[in-house]
Write an enzyme that holds these catalytic residues in place. Structure first.
Site, PDB file in Angstrom:
ATOM      1  N   HIS A 287       0.839  -1.208   0.000  1.00  0.00           N
ATOM      2  CA  HIS A 287       0.000   0.000   0.000  1.00  0.00           C
ATOM      3  C   HIS A 287       0.871   1.254   0.000  1.00  0.00           C
ATOM      4  CE1 HIS A 287      -3.189   2.797   1.421  1.00  0.00           C
ATOM      5  NE2 HIS A 287      -2.194   3.304   2.132  1.00  0.00           N
ATOM      6  N   GLU A 288       1.872   1.306   0.898  1.00  0.00           N
ATOM      7  CA  GLU A 288       2.733   2.484   0.995  1.00  0.00           C
ATOM      8  C   GLU A 288       3.530   2.707  -0.294  1.00  0.00           C
ATOM      9  OE1 GLU A 288       2.677   4.682   3.340  1.00  0.00           O
ATOM     10  OE2 GLU A 288       1.270   3.555   4.564  1.00  0.00           O
ATOM     11  N   HIS A 291       1.676   4.440  -3.063  1.00  0.00           N
ATOM     12  CA  HIS A 291       1.695   5.901  -3.061  1.00  0.00           C
ATOM     13  C   HIS A 291       2.857   6.419  -3.916  1.00  0.00           C
ATOM     14  CE1 HIS A 291      -1.546   6.588  -0.276  1.00  0.00           C
ATOM     15  NE2 HIS A 291      -0.984   5.903   0.697  1.00  0.00           N
ATOM     16  N   GLU A 367      -5.700   7.043  -0.939  1.00  0.00           N
ATOM     17  CA  GLU A 367      -5.676   5.829  -0.108  1.00  0.00           C
ATOM     18  C   GLU A 367      -6.369   4.669  -0.814  1.00  0.00           C
ATOM     19  OE1 GLU A 367      -4.019   5.335   2.739  1.00  0.00           O
ATOM     20  OE2 GLU A 367      -3.230   7.347   2.417  1.00  0.00           O
TER      21      GLU A 367
END
Length: 427
Positions: A287-288, A291, A367
């Site tokens: 997920h990070e 970004h 997100e």
């Protein structure tokens, strides 16, 4: 939202498989306490700020700063010196008046709900260290900014903006290597399966990973987090030890013969398994890294700098208005630092609220996109379980009023994120 905290006392049907009633009640009470604290601390802040304005606190402090700098041999012509004294006194005042609230939040609310890991001595040592480090950065940067504004001529706002851009990039570059280690211990993630898996995943998406660190966040709080930093080909990942099931202090057995633990602590250690398994940690990192891959970090920097340029431009337009200074008690002089404070803190206040809301909406969109990226990496199932665990570990309350959520939550509510991952998880 407070009504939601008060009245939602049973686990909603859609949360039945995600959250047990005991954790749900703990999170409800924690968020209710935080909400109460936020209300009273916010009210105090508003009253304090209003009283400072009504009683002429800003011109008083400016005159006091002039007296102090004058005794040191610096007359009114040394405006930058007087500005630095003013800034030092203002931040000292803010630190002192904010200290009781910070103490209460740490040693009453966070302690009550099992998150605080600090001693009183550690807290004060940390606070003093933060104040000193802040002054070491704030005072030189402010003095240079004021000097640039003074000598910049008609286009000073361009030079001021470029200066703040350089400073922000430098601080982002050096923060994790030189500033953060002053407060927390960073150790390289030991060689092993997790490190190999992180490196493999980073390589698969061309993320230029150079190092992976574990930070001992558990000495401060049992909240968990993870982030990456660095520019160009020098990226590093930082994992809080509270995020890793194998590192979390709460999961470790007490040393043999160790006495003095009360029953509550033993029970908490026995029943609570904090942190995520390796597969879930990889999903969180997926997920990070999403970004980064999707350009969210660069987009946020661009938006921030566009806003900064606009603010400096408007500052250049408004700084000549003597009425602004007079409204705040400055009838004879128009100090540059005071102009910055009036315009950035007060005049721009409504604009900042609107901007903050727009950035919150954008953040929620980012997100969801980062979750979708982790899903594409095949991490949907593990991210699904990791989000549930992290919500449980941090006592996040999964029920929210939609208006409150829309305005305040930079991350989508848990149920919305889980729903977006659900189909892929089932597949």
């Amino acid at each position: 939202q407070r009504r939601v905290y008060r009245t939602t006392t049973h686990v909603p049907r859609e949360l039945g498989k995600i959250m047990d009633s005991e954790t749900f009640e703990k999170s409800r009470l924690y968020q209710l306490d935080k909400s109460t604290f936020s209300f009273w601390s916010g009210l105090y802040s508003e009253v304090e700020g209003t009283m400072i304005l009504i009683c002429g606190g800003i011109p008083f402090l400016w005159n006091l700063s002039g007296q102090i700098s004058g005794r040191a041999g610096f007359g009114p012509e040394y405006e930058i010196i007087q500005s630095l004294v003013f800034l030092l006194l203002a931040t000292l005042f803010s630190a002192v008046t904010g200290l009781p609230w910070s103490l209460y939040n740490t040693f009453v609310i966070e302690e009550k709900h099992g998150f605080n890991q600090q001693t009183l001595g550690f807290f004060f040592k940390d606070a003093i260290k933060k104040f000193i480090v802040t002054q070491c950065i704030l005072l030189p940067v402010t003095s240079l900014l004021l000097y640039i504004i003074k000598i910049g001529g008609d286009y000073f706002f361009i030079y001021a903006w470029l200066f703040t851009l350089v400073v922000s990039l430098v601080l982002v570059t050096i923060y994790a290597d030189y500033i953060a280690p002053l407060f927390d211990k960073f150790i390289p993630l030991p060689e092993g399966e997790l490190k190999q898996q992180i490196e493999t995943m980073a390589k698969s998406i061309d993320f230029p990973l150079t190092k992976v660190y574990v930070v001992e966040g558990s000495k401060r709080s049992s909240h968990s987090n993870a982030y990456f930093y660095g520019f160009f080909k020098n990226k590093r990942i930082v994992l809080f030890d509270t995020l890793l099931e194998d590192y979390s202090a709460l999961n470790k057995e007490p040393a043999e013969g160790e006495e003095g633990e009360n029953e509550e602590t033993k029970s908490k250690t026995k029943n609570k398994k904090q942190g995520c398994k390796n597969e879930e940690v990889l999903a969180v990192l997926g997920h990070e890294l999403g970004h980064w891959k999707l350009g969210h970090t660069v987009k946020n920097i661009i938006i921030s700098q566009m806003n900064s340029f606009l603010c400096f431009f408007l500052f250049a337009v408004l700084i000549g208005q003597k009425e602004l200074f007079a409204a705040f008690g400055f009838y004879e002089t128009q100090p540059t630092l005071i102009g910055l404070m009036i315009i950035f803190q007060f005049i721009f206040s409504p604009y900042n609220e609107i901007l903050s809301f727009c950035l919150t909406v954008l953040s929620r969109r980012f997100e969801f996109q980062a979750d979708a990226f982790a899903k594409e990496l095949g991490k949907a199932k593990d991210l699904y379980s990791a989000l549930i665990k992290l919500n449980k570990d941090n006592l996040g309350f999964p029920v929210s009023d939609w208006i409150f959520s829309m305005w305040h939550y930079s991350h989508p509510p848990l149920l919305e994120r889980l729903q977006a991952l659900k189909d892929a998880k089932q597949e």
